[in-house]
Every structure is written in C-alpha cells, then in structure tokens.
Design a protein around this motif. Structure first.
Motif, PDB file in Angstrom:
ATOM      1  N   MET A 248       0.835  -1.188   0.000  1.00 32.57           N
ATOM      2  CA  MET A 248       0.000   0.000   0.000  1.00 32.57           C
ATOM      3  C   MET A 248       0.877   1.249   0.000  1.00 32.57           C
ATOM      4  O   MET A 248       1.835   1.341   0.754  1.00 32.57           O
ATOM      5  N   SER A 249       0.558   2.224  -0.837  1.00 36.14           N
ATOM      6  CA  SER A 249       1.349   3.434  -0.953  1.00 36.14           C
ATOM      7  C   SER A 249       0.892   4.475   0.066  1.00 36.14           C
ATOM      8  O   SER A 249      -0.299   4.605   0.346  1.00 36.14           O
ATOM      9  N   THR A 250       1.854   5.198   0.638  1.00 39.04           N
ATOM     10  CA  THR A 250       1.577   6.277   1.580  1.00 39.04           C
ATOM     11  C   THR A 250       2.050   7.586   0.975  1.00 39.04           C
ATOM     12  O   THR A 250       3.197   7.697   0.543  1.00 39.04           O
ATOM     13  N   SER A 251       1.162   8.596   0.946  1.00 38.09           N
ATOM     14  CA  SER A 251       1.495   9.905   0.394  1.00 38.09           C
ATOM     15  C   SER A 251       1.805  10.873   1.527  1.00 38.09           C
ATOM     16  O   SER A 251       1.010  11.005   2.470  1.00 38.09           O
ATOM     17  N   ILE A 252       2.968  11.545   1.426  1.00 37.11           N
ATOM     18  CA  ILE A 252       3.429  12.460   2.464  1.00 37.11           C
ATOM     19  C   ILE A 252       3.609  13.840   1.858  1.00 37.11           C
ATOM     20  O   ILE A 252       4.308  13.998   0.847  1.00 37.11           O
ATOM     21  N   LEU A 253       2.977  14.842   2.455  1.00 33.91           N
ATOM     22  CA  LEU A 253       3.161  16.233   2.045  1.00 33.91           C
ATOM     23  C   LEU A 253       4.208  16.861   2.968  1.00 33.91           C
ATOM     24  O   LEU A 253       3.996  16.958   4.180  1.00 33.91           O
ATOM     25  N   VAL A 254       5.329  17.283   2.383  1.00 33.62           N
ATOM     26  CA  VAL A 254       6.416  17.915   3.137  1.00 33.62           C
ATOM     27  C   VAL A 254       6.279  19.425   2.983  1.00 33.62           C
ATOM     28  O   VAL A 254       6.263  19.948   1.860  1.00 33.62           O
ATOM     29  N   VAL A 255       6.183  20.130   4.116  1.00 35.70           N
ATOM     30  CA  VAL A 255       5.994  21.578   4.096  1.00 35.70           C
ATOM     31  C   VAL A 255       7.204  22.217   4.787  1.00 35.70           C
ATOM     32  O   VAL A 255       7.336  22.158   6.020  1.00 35.70           O
ATOM     33  N   ASP A 256       8.107  22.793   3.988  1.00 41.54           N
ATOM     34  CA  ASP A 256       9.338  23.369   4.543  1.00 41.54           C
ATOM     35  C   ASP A 256       9.922  24.320   3.506  1.00 41.54           C
ATOM     36  O   ASP A 256       9.905  24.031   2.304  1.00 41.54           O
ATOM     37  N   ASP A 257      10.478  25.453   3.983  1.00 40.42           N
ATOM     38  CA  ASP A 257      11.027  26.432   3.047  1.00 40.42           C
ATOM     39  C   ASP A 257      12.521  26.238   2.786  1.00 40.42           C
ATOM     40  O   ASP A 257      13.135  27.048   2.083  1.00 40.42           O
ATOM     41  N   GLU A 258      13.128  25.194   3.345  1.00 39.75           N
ATOM     42  CA  GLU A 258      14.540  24.933   3.076  1.00 39.75           C
ATOM     43  C   GLU A 258      14.685  24.292   1.699  1.00 39.75           C
ATOM     44  O   GLU A 258      14.119  23.219   1.444  1.00 39.75           O
ATOM     45  N   PRO A 259      15.450  24.893   0.786  1.00 35.85           N
ATOM     46  CA  PRO A 259      15.523  24.398  -0.605  1.00 35.85           C
ATOM     47  C   PRO A 259      16.196  23.047  -0.729  1.00 35.85           C
ATOM     48  O   PRO A 259      15.912  22.318  -1.686  1.00 35.85           O
ATOM     49  N   ASP A 260      17.065  22.664   0.190  1.00 36.39           N
ATOM     50  CA  ASP A 260      17.806  21.409   0.050  1.00 36.39           C
ATOM     51  C   ASP A 260      17.026  20.197   0.572  1.00 36.39           C
ATOM     52  O   ASP A 260      17.409  19.055   0.301  1.00 36.39           O
ATOM     53  N   LEU A 261      15.972  20.437   1.336  1.00 34.36           N
ATOM     54  CA  LEU A 261      15.294  19.310   1.997  1.00 34.36           C
ATOM     55  C   LEU A 261      14.657  18.356   0.991  1.00 34.36           C
ATOM     56  O   LEU A 261      14.710  17.130   1.168  1.00 34.36           O
ATOM     57  N   GLU A 262      14.084  18.894  -0.078  1.00 35.11           N
ATOM     58  CA  GLU A 262      13.434  18.036  -1.067  1.00 35.11           C
ATOM     59  C   GLU A 262      14.426  17.043  -1.656  1.00 35.11           C
ATOM     60  O   GLU A 262      14.143  15.830  -1.724  1.00 35.11           O
ATOM     61  N   ALA A 263      15.612  17.505  -2.056  1.00 33.33           N
ATOM     62  CA  ALA A 263      16.616  16.616  -2.650  1.00 33.33           C
ATOM     63  C   ALA A 263      17.092  15.574  -1.643  1.00 33.33           C
ATOM     64  O   ALA A 263      17.291  14.396  -1.988  1.00 33.33           O
ATOM     65  N   LEU A 264      17.250  15.992  -0.390  1.00 36.69           N
ATOM     66  CA  LEU A 264      17.710  15.061   0.643  1.00 36.69           C
ATOM     67  C   LEU A 264      16.692  13.946   0.894  1.00 36.69           C
ATOM     68  O   LEU A 264      17.056  12.771   1.028  1.00 36.69           O
ATOM     69  N   LEU A 265      15.425  14.311   0.961  1.00 38.74           N
ATOM     70  CA  LEU A 265      14.382  13.303   1.203  1.00 38.74           C
ATOM     71  C   LEU A 265      14.265  12.342   0.027  1.00 38.74           C
ATOM     72  O   LEU A 265      14.110  11.138   0.210  1.00 38.74           O
ATOM     73  N   VAL A 266      14.304  12.875  -1.178  1.00 40.67           N
ATOM     74  CA  VAL A 266      14.215  12.018  -2.363  1.00 40.67           C
ATOM     75  C   VAL A 266      15.388  11.047  -2.405  1.00 40.67           C
ATOM     76  O   VAL A 266      15.229   9.870  -2.755  1.00 40.67           O
ATOM     77  N   GLN A 267      16.585  11.526  -2.033  1.00 41.66           N
ATOM     78  CA  GLN A 267      17.753  10.663  -2.012  1.00 41.66           C
ATOM     79  C   GLN A 267      17.634   9.599  -0.921  1.00 41.66           C
ATOM     80  O   GLN A 267      17.911   8.416  -1.149  1.00 41.66           O
ATOM     81  N   LYS A 268      17.216  10.020   0.282  1.00 40.64           N
ATOM     82  CA  LYS A 268      17.140   9.096   1.416  1.00 40.64           C
ATOM     83  C   LYS A 268      16.106   8.000   1.191  1.00 40.64           C
ATOM     84  O   LYS A 268      16.325   6.837   1.526  1.00 40.64           O
ATOM     85  N   PHE A 269      14.966   8.346   0.602  1.00 41.27           N
ATOM     86  CA  PHE A 269      13.870   7.387   0.455  1.00 41.27           C
ATOM     87  C   PHE A 269      13.688   6.954  -1.001  1.00 41.27           C
ATOM     88  O   PHE A 269      12.586   6.599  -1.411  1.00 41.27           O
ATOM     89  N   ARG A 270      14.774   6.974  -1.778  1.00 36.48           N
ATOM     90  CA  ARG A 270      14.667   6.659  -3.200  1.00 36.48           C
ATOM     91  C   ARG A 270      14.138   5.248  -3.446  1.00 36.48           C
ATOM     92  O   ARG A 270      13.385   5.010  -4.387  1.00 36.48           O
ATOM     93  N   LYS A 271      14.562   4.292  -2.597  1.00 38.47           N
ATOM     94  CA  LYS A 271      14.096   2.906  -2.786  1.00 38.47           C
ATOM     95  C   LYS A 271      12.580   2.819  -2.591  1.00 38.47           C
ATOM     96  O   LYS A 271      11.863   2.199  -3.401  1.00 38.47           O
TER      97      LYS A 271
END
Length: 415
Positions: free
Chosen positions: A1-24
C-alpha cells in the motif's frame, strides 16, 4: 500500500535530501512525496491531492507557519497525521503543536534515521486508522441492513459481533407472531396509489415500531402482513410474554389506525394477529447472496394458521395454549381445540385479555359458559345466548352460539 506524504518546509535542500534518502521506497511505490514551501502552498496542495496520508511540516515558515497550518487542518477536520519539525530549542512551539493534535515531532538538524523511524511509526498509525474507519463503515452498513429486521439495540449488537447470524439454521425456542390487515387486497384496487402508499407506510412504521419496542425481530414483511419472532436471533427467556404484550399494543394501534382512516372515508379492515410458541429452525438462508433471516417449522405454520383462524372465530388475537402456558400471568378466554391443517392433534387456543377485561363479570360469564360447553351441559346454549344478548359485538360468543345452534356440542373446532 502506498503512503502519500506532504512535506511543508522552506529549506531548498530538503526536497533533494528526502528524495535521495527514500529513493528505494519511492521507486517501489510504497512512499510518495509532495512538497510545499509554506502553509499556504500546503493547503493548495491538499486541495488538489485528496490522497495525502500525512503531513511533515516545519514550524517556522513565511506567510503561514506550521502552527497556523495545523490549526487550519483542525478547522477543516482534515483526517491527517502530522509530524512537526523544528529546532530542539523551540520545544515550547513543539509542545503547542502536540497539544493541537500533531501526532509526533522530529528536531533539526534532521537525523534521517530518526525521521525514517518516525515516518514508519506514523504509517502504522495511519494504517490502524484506515482499518478502524473500514470496520466502522462496515458496521454502519451492517446496522443499516439489520435495522430493517431487528430492534435498534439488537441491530447494534449484531453489527458489532456480539451475536452472530451464521449462514444456515439453528433450532431455537421462540414465539412466532403473524399479523394481517383484512380486506387489504380489495383496498389496493379501489384507492389512489399515493393514498395507498401513505396508508401502508404509516401502518407498517407504526406496527414495526411496536415490534422493535418489544425487541422483536421482523422476519418478513409481505404487503401489509408481518411475521415477527421473539427469541431469535438472541435468546429471550420471556419470548412468550413479549409476544402477548406486543399483540395487545399492535391491536390497539391497528384499531386506532383503522378508526382514523375510516373517518376519512377509507374502509380499512381489522388487523388479525396469531401467535404460537415452540421450536423452529431460524437463520440466514440467503445462500450468501442476500440477507434473508427466516424461520421454518411447525411453530411457524401454527402461528400463521391461528392468525387466519381469527376470521372464523370472530376474534382479533388468537394464541396457542403452549404460548399461554409460557407467558407470565397470562389471562385469556379459551377458544376451543382447533383442528388445524397439517396437524394430527387439535391445539387449544385462547383469546388473550388485558388485565382490565380479565377480571370483569362478562369474562367470568364467558368462562362459565365455556365450562358448560366443555362438560356437554345443554345450558351452554342459554349462557352463550345471554352473552350475545348483552354484547352483540362479542364475536367469539356469537361463534360458539352458532355452533351450538347447528348441533355441535364439543370444544373441538375444525377449520
């Protein structure tokens, strides 16, 4: 089952870090991330993405901060699990967020191992909520279906699994009750459909409300007729007493209902009621495709024939001796020993009486006349004639008088 997470943050690097960390997890479809830079963008994202399961939100952001976003979600009754992100030194705001309904929090700088553990814990929480909602929805659907047949409190118990109705039957001790509105078929052919619809709906609602008030089960509704069970699907040791008490109230309602419609020019007949106590096989015999809670056996057949016997006997309520014996403080006028179709032995029947009628002089006079009939005393003719003379509307006394005048001298009655 897929889980959708909305990330709300104004730090520009956080999106890339999360995508890298949870890429699998993103690649195999178990996690899906959406991103917003503040609370305003988050609300817009939620408007267009109805499948978001959780929100990961910073507290300190421009335009709308995390606490304000959390308040908006509460106002909108958004069923979302929220994880708040803030510096450890901002513990006061984290405490406010938790008090406002946030599920958990992580501190900055973000420890991604801790974040992953927190997300997994929140996913389990979300799945538990989904399962609870699914069960609640199923229970509500079950209650809606069961409420057609059972009293509200019994439907609640059945829907929650406190009592089970399995496919197939079980043999139970119960009381079976049938009702029938006389002349209904003829009435259908003579009045406007809209009038008929109002009449029938009001009649059935009134009748079933009384049944449910006595915690009876409506096994069948066929046109104007009801088949009611007491003692199924749940045990009711006082099922016979409930059947008698319910019969009185059904009769009172039906008489009042008849008078009301007769005053409007609609020739509504009396409602006849028959009841018998014994064993029957009851259960859901729908074959798994639809819910058909039914009862089968001699007890059911006898109750139906006692209802029909009222037409001949001149009564409105007729119950069997076995039901009378089981009902607490039963009082009734003996009808006789009825020879019913399908039964080798006659069955003693009674017309039940309310407490007021039970102790009346007229009832005692009937009892004396019936005793004379039972003993073969010729004086029974004069006794029943006197009863009819004092009350021409006494259908049962009139029935016996006609029998005696036609040469019948016993209490055995062939219908």
């Amino acid at each position: 089952m897929s889980t959708s997470i909305l990330v709300v943050d104004d730090e520009p690097d956080l999106e890339a870090l999360l995508v890298q960390k949870f890429r699998k997890q993103i690649r195999d479809g178990t996690l899906r991330f959406l991103f917003a830079r503040d609370g305003v963008e988050a609300l817009a994202a939620l408007q267009t993405n109805q499948d978001v399961d959780m929100v990961l939100s910073d507290i300190n952001m421009p335009r709308m901060d995390g606490l304000s976003l959390l308040a908006k979600l509460q106002e909108r009754n958004e069923d979302l699990s929220t994880i708040m992100v803030s510096a450890y030194s901002d513990m006061a705001n984290i405490r406010i967020a938790m008090n406002r309904g946030a599920y958990d929090f992580v501190t900055k700088p973000i420890d991604f191992a801790d974040l992953e553990a927190t997300i997994l814990k929140t996913i389990r929480h979300v799945e538990a909520l989904r399962e609870t909602q699914r069960r609640q929805s199923m229970a509500e659907q079950a209650r809606a279906s069961l409420a057609r047949y059972f009293s509200p409190n019994l439907a609640e118990r059945l829907a929650s699994g406190a009592d089970a109705i399995d496919l197939g039957g079980t043999r139970r001790e119960l009381a079976s009750l049938f009702t029938d509105l006389t002349g209904f078929t003829t009435l259908v052919e003579t009045i406007e459909p809209k009038v008929l619809g109002t009449l029938l709906n009001d009649y059935l609602v009134g009748m079933t409300d009384i049944v449910f008030a006595h915690e009876g089960t409506v096994a069948k509704v066929i046109g104007d007729a009801l088949h009611v069970l007491f003692g199924a699907p749940s045990d009711q040791p006082d099922h016979a007493s409930r059947a008698v008490a319910c019969s009185f109230m059904l009769d009172a309602f039906a008489c009042s209902f008849r008078e009301n419609w007769n005053s409007k020019g609609i020739p509504l007949g009396h409602t006849r009621i028959g009841s018998h106590a014994g064993t029957a096989v009851v259960g859901n015999f729908g074959g798994g495709r639809f819910f058909d809670y039914s009862a089968y056996g001699d007890t059911i057949n006898v109750a139906a024939r006692l209802q029909a016997a009222n037409k001949t006997l001149g009564t409105r309520i007729c119950v069997s001796g076995s039901l009378a014996a089981k009902a607490q403080n039963f009082c009734g006028r003996p009808v006789g020993d009825l020879c019913l179709r399908g039964r080798a032995e006659p069955i003693r029947a009674f017309e039940p009486l309310t407490g007021e009628r039970c102790g009346s002089a007229e009832t005692q006079a009937y009892m004396d006349a019936f005793q004379e009939l039972e003993s073969g005393d010729p004086a029974a003719v004069a006794s029943f004639a006197a009863l009819v003379g004092r009350n021409p509307d006494d259908g049962l006394a009139s029935f016996h008088l006609k029998r005696l005048l036609n040469g019948e001298t016993s209490t055995t009655i062939t219908l």
